[in-house]
Design a protein around this motif. Structure first.
Motif, PDB file in Angstrom:
ATOM      1  N   THR A  31      80.103  96.195  17.829  1.00 54.11           N
ATOM      2  CA  THR A  31      81.056  96.100  18.947  1.00 54.11           C
ATOM      3  C   THR A  31      80.309  96.290  20.271  1.00 54.11           C
ATOM      4  O   THR A  31      80.549  95.580  21.250  1.00 54.11           O
ATOM      5  CB  THR A  31      82.148  97.185  18.799  1.00 54.11           C
ATOM      6  N   MET A  59      79.544  96.290   7.674  1.00 53.66           N
ATOM      7  CA  MET A  59      79.404  94.888   8.055  1.00 53.66           C
ATOM      8  C   MET A  59      77.952  94.447   8.176  1.00 53.66           C
ATOM      9  O   MET A  59      77.589  93.384   7.721  1.00 53.66           O
ATOM     10  CB  MET A  59      80.077  94.657   9.419  1.00 53.66           C
ATOM     11  N   LYS A  99      78.349  99.836  16.448  1.00 50.32           N
ATOM     12  CA  LYS A  99      77.095  99.210  16.924  1.00 50.32           C
ATOM     13  C   LYS A  99      77.307  97.729  17.263  1.00 50.32           C
ATOM     14  O   LYS A  99      76.902  97.262  18.318  1.00 50.32           O
ATOM     15  CB  LYS A  99      75.995  99.339  15.847  1.00 50.32           C
TER      16      LYS A  99
HETATM   17  N1  LIG Z   1      89.088 102.667  19.026  1.00 49.00           N
HETATM   18  C1  LIG Z   1      87.846 102.186  19.032  1.00 49.00           C
HETATM   19  N2  LIG Z   1      87.439 101.424  17.993  1.00 49.00           N
HETATM   20  C2  LIG Z   1      86.170 100.956  18.017  1.00 49.00           C
HETATM   21  C3  LIG Z   1      85.284 101.232  19.086  1.00 49.00           C
HETATM   22  N3  LIG Z   1      84.095 100.646  18.801  1.00 49.00           N
HETATM   23  C4  LIG Z   1      84.257 100.033  17.621  1.00 49.00           C
HETATM   24  N4  LIG Z   1      85.503 100.207  17.137  1.00 49.00           N
HETATM   25  C5  LIG Z   1      86.049  99.714  15.851  1.00 49.00           C
HETATM   26  O1  LIG Z   1      85.328 100.371  14.798  1.00 49.00           O
HETATM   27  C6  LIG Z   1      85.186  99.489  13.680  1.00 49.00           C
HETATM   28  C7  LIG Z   1      83.697  99.383  13.334  1.00 49.00           C
HETATM   29  O2  LIG Z   1      83.053  98.735  14.412  1.00 49.00           O
HETATM   30  P1  LIG Z   1      81.673  97.917  14.197  1.00 49.00           P
HETATM   31  O3  LIG Z   1      81.230  97.485  15.549  1.00 49.00           O
HETATM   32  O4  LIG Z   1      81.818  96.891  13.147  1.00 49.00           O
HETATM   33  O5  LIG Z   1      80.752  99.110  13.667  1.00 49.00           O
HETATM   34  P2  LIG Z   1      79.229  99.032  13.163  1.00 49.00           P
HETATM   35  O6  LIG Z   1      78.576 100.301  13.587  1.00 49.00           O
HETATM   36  O7  LIG Z   1      78.575  97.773  13.601  1.00 49.00           O
HETATM   37  O8  LIG Z   1      79.472  99.035  11.583  1.00 49.00           O
HETATM   38  P3  LIG Z   1      78.418  98.689  10.412  1.00 49.00           P
HETATM   39  O9  LIG Z   1      77.694  97.441  10.794  1.00 49.00           O
HETATM   40  O10 LIG Z   1      79.272  98.497   9.203  1.00 49.00           O
HETATM   41  O11 LIG Z   1      77.515  99.880  10.288  1.00 49.00           O
HETATM   42  C8  LIG Z   1      85.795  98.156  14.096  1.00 49.00           C
HETATM   43  O12 LIG Z   1      87.117  98.116  13.574  1.00 49.00           O
HETATM   44  C9  LIG Z   1      85.818  98.225  15.616  1.00 49.00           C
HETATM   45  O13 LIG Z   1      86.844  97.442  16.191  1.00 49.00           O
HETATM   46  C10 LIG Z   1      85.745 102.047  20.171  1.00 49.00           C
HETATM   47  O14 LIG Z   1      85.032 102.380  21.132  1.00 49.00           O
HETATM   48  N5  LIG Z   1      87.042 102.495  20.076  1.00 49.00           N
END
Ligand SMILES: Nc1nc2c(ncn2[C@@H]2O[C@H](COP(=O)(O)OP(=O)(O)OP(=O)(O)O)[C@@H](O)[C@H]2O)c(=O)[nH]1
Ligand SMILES: [Mg+2]
Length: 203
Positions: free
Chosen positions: A67, A90, A65
């Motif tokens: 990202t 995070m 999310k």
């Molecule tokens: N390979 C790959 N990795 C990704 C992609 N999108 C995110 N990531 C990785 O996945 C991990 C989690 O990404 P975040 O963006 O922190 O995920 P989030 O949903 O915000 O996580 P929370 O806030 O903890 O719920 C990080 O290490 C990112 O770099 C993608 O499309 N491909």
């Protein structure tokens, strides 16, 4: 769904204002008053620029999310004003991020729907569902009952949503290395797309 979503971005009074503006524009046009028309058009466009749009970015914990928020804002993960991303949980509180070019478009980075006891109703109350004009639901894995529950609840609250399946690069790479003899990138992507569509249509 896109058109419903756009309408939700405008309040009832803003829509009435636009209808009135359109009438004034037509009258100025019929009267042949170009300066009046230009002035009114300018004011209408300006009022649209000021329409605020709050978008809730939700989905599984670690699904990408934050990202997505950074990519949408054209920022790298290490930019000082980017949303924090990482391999452990995070985002714990809804956090607003304005779009750099359209500051009235606010992307709300929401906490993940990770807990095993996830209840969509409670989650939406916690993140203040009424704040958002629509949602973007992100999943990095198969569309589960949890995602379906969230999507249904969002619709019950008369909100729209877009659906994004993230990390398809991981699925493609896994398929390439583990099933090399039958590997086809297009096939992996179309399997993911078809599965998502089937589950969304079944909501
Ligand atoms: N390979 C790959 N990795 C990704 C992609 N999108 C995110 N990531 C990785 O996945 C991990 C989690 O990404 P975040 O963006 O922190 O995920 P989030 O949903 O915000 O996580 P929370 O806030 O903890 O719920 C990080 O290490 C990112 O770099 C993608 O499309 N491909
Ligand atoms: Mg996050």
């Amino acid at each position: 769904m896109a058109s419903n979503t756009f309408q939700l971005g405008l309040s009832q009074s803003q829509i009435l204002e636009l209808v009135k503006d359109t009438r004034v524009l037509r009258e100025a046009f019929e009267a042949g008053s170009l300066p009046a028309m230009a002035a009114k058009l300018q004011a209408t466009l300006h009022s649209l620029e000021n329409v605020r749009l709050d978008i809730g970015i939700t989905g599984g914990t670690g699904s990408g999310k934050s990202t997505f928020v950074n990519a949408f804002r054209g920022l790298g993960d290490e930019d000082p004003s980017s949303a924090r991303t990482g391999v452990v949980e995070m985002t714990v509180e809804p956090t607003p991020y304005p779009h750099p070019k359209y500051p009235n478009v606010i992307l709300w980075d929401l906490p993940g729907i990770g807990e095993p006891t996830f209840q969509a109703e409670k989650y939406l109350q916690r993140v203040l569902v009424d704040r958002y004009d629509f949602f973007i639901i992100i999943t990095s894995e198969s569309f589960t009952a949890k995602h379906a529950q969230l999507a249904r609840r969002v619709l019950q609250q008369s909100k729209g949503f877009y659906f994004v399946r993230s990390k398809v690069d991981v699925d493609v790479a896994a398929s390439r290395s583990r099933r090399p003899s039958t590997f086809s990138k297009e096939q992996v992507l179309s399997q993911i797309r078809d599965d998502c569509l089937r589950r969304l249509e079944a909501l």
